[in-house]
Design an enzyme around this catalytic site. Structure first.
Site, mmCIF file in Angstrom:
data_model
loop_
_atom_site.group_PDB
_atom_site.id
_atom_site.type_symbol
_atom_site.label_atom_id
_atom_site.label_comp_id
_atom_site.label_asym_id
_atom_site.label_seq_id
_atom_site.Cartn_x
_atom_site.Cartn_y
_atom_site.Cartn_z
ATOM 1 N N ASP A 46 -0.623 6.056 9.081
ATOM 2 C CA ASP A 46 -1.893 5.356 9.339
ATOM 3 C C ASP A 46 -3.019 6.162 8.688
ATOM 4 O O ASP A 46 -3.207 7.339 9.016
ATOM 5 C CB ASP A 46 -2.194 5.303 10.843
ATOM 6 N N HIS B 241 -5.510 5.574 17.972
ATOM 7 C CA HIS B 241 -6.132 4.976 16.793
ATOM 8 C C HIS B 241 -7.647 5.207 16.824
ATOM 9 O O HIS B 241 -8.243 5.628 15.835
ATOM 10 C CB HIS B 241 -5.829 3.472 16.729
ATOM 11 N N TRP C 81 18.288 -4.554 -9.118
ATOM 12 C CA TRP C 81 16.988 -4.267 -8.522
ATOM 13 C C TRP C 81 16.541 -5.439 -7.651
ATOM 14 O O TRP C 81 17.048 -6.552 -7.768
ATOM 15 C CB TRP C 81 15.939 -3.870 -9.564
ATOM 16 N N ASN C 82 15.583 -5.139 -6.766
ATOM 17 C CA ASN C 82 15.076 -6.126 -5.810
ATOM 18 C C ASN C 82 13.549 -6.131 -5.835
ATOM 19 O O ASN C 82 12.934 -5.119 -6.179
ATOM 20 C CB ASN C 82 15.490 -5.757 -4.383
ATOM 21 N N HIS D 119 5.812 5.157 8.839
ATOM 22 C CA HIS D 119 4.646 4.948 7.981
ATOM 23 C C HIS D 119 3.486 5.822 8.420
ATOM 24 O O HIS D 119 3.488 6.375 9.521
ATOM 25 C CB HIS D 119 4.230 3.468 7.966
ATOM 26 N N HIS E 45 2.281 -1.207 7.564
ATOM 27 C CA HIS E 45 2.627 -0.498 8.803
ATOM 28 C C HIS E 45 4.029 -0.888 9.248
ATOM 29 O O HIS E 45 4.235 -1.415 10.330
ATOM 30 C CB HIS E 45 1.578 -0.781 9.880
ATOM 31 N N HIS F 90 -7.604 2.421 8.703
ATOM 32 C CA HIS F 90 -6.837 1.440 9.497
ATOM 33 C C HIS F 90 -7.635 0.985 10.719
ATOM 34 O O HIS F 90 -7.474 -0.144 11.177
ATOM 35 C CB HIS F 90 -5.512 2.068 9.928
HETATM 36 MN MN MN Z 1 0.309 1.914 11.819
#
Ligand code: MN
Length: 257
Positions: free
Chosen positions: A69, A201, A55-56, A67, A63, A73
């Site tokens: 938004d 946005h 595992w890590n 992904h 973002h 945001h």
């Molecule tokens: Mn974004």
């Protein structure tokens, strides 16, 4: 639905870019703070630190890569939902693929217009309620080459997007759940100089709708008729989150939509 899935009549298309140290992340000009690229630290790999398990720990921005938004945001959506509060039904919608790849091949800064969306509706019928408008630009072909993907020129980043007028128009449409793109962000590379700046946005998050970025394989979806499933991590008070995004295509109706 399960019968159609098990009979192979529903094709599942992964619209997600692989997430790794090579995943391109947005770069903002001075004096703005930036995000870190994806990185990971190994905890154990079948060794003394953990003999039977691998595992890590990983680090990345909200973002990063493919992904979502969330409205919070952007300052225009600051009183809206954070990513953990998006109602799950809003994360499943109708995929409407508006294909401007031919135009982007000639002009990498091409901006989607209201006329483009109206032309799509003439060809494919009205946008359905609860739709994700997915802007197909062909840009994901650059996704494994961060320099080509971000395409920073002497005049700043040049990547395709949406005109300010079209962003305002989509945000005002109650049928629209969100906008999905192939680029590093929902806005065009040159959108810092638009009026208002970063109009996708500004308008879409301000209207309580969502953004999806760095999508791939949009060419495997019909213009309409596919279901889109967006599954961001429910980070409490998060402004967004990496997401697995899937398209479900009913191969019985894909041709006609
Ligand atoms: Mn974004």
């Amino acid at each position: 639905m399960l019968a159609a899935l098990s009979a192979g009549r529903v094709r599942v298309v992964d619209l997600t870019a692989p997430l790794s140290e090579r995943t391109p992340v947005i770069r903002l000009p001075e004096p703005y703070a930036g995000t870190v690229p994806f990185s990971r630290a190994e905890i154990s790999r079948y060794d003394a630190r953990g003999p039977a398990w691998y595992w890590n720990d990983f680090t990345c921005g909200e973002h990063t890569g493919t992904h979502l938004d969330a409205p919070v945001h952007w300052v225009t959506g600051r009183d809206g939902e954070d990513v953990s509060r998006i109602p799950p039904p809003r994360l499943v919608g109708s995929a409407c693929v508006v294909d401007v790849a031919v135009r982007v091949a000639e002009d990498p800064g091409y901006l989607l217009t209201v006329a483009d969306v109206i032309a799509w509706e003439r060809a494919h019928g009205p946008l359905p309620h609860g739709c994700w408008v997915l802007l197909r630009t062909g840009w994901s072909a650059r996704g494994d080459d961060p320099e080509a993907f971000l395409n920073v020129t002497g005049a700043g980043p040049v990547t395709p997007g949406v005109s300010a007028e079209c962003a305002r128009w989509l945000a005002a449409d109650p049928r629209v759940t969100g906008l999905g793109v192939e680029t590093v962000g929902t806005d065009a590379g040159a959108a810092h100089a638009f009026s208002p700046p970063f109009p996708c946005h500004h308008f879409l998050l301000g209207a309580g709708t969502y953004g999806l970025t760095q999508l791939r394989n949009l060419d495997a979806l019909p213009p309409r008729g596919a279901a889109l499933v967006a599954a961001p991590l429910p980070i409490v008070d998060g402004s967004g989150a990496p997401a697995r995004v899937l398209g479900l295509v009913d191969t019985g109706t894909a041709a006609g939509g």
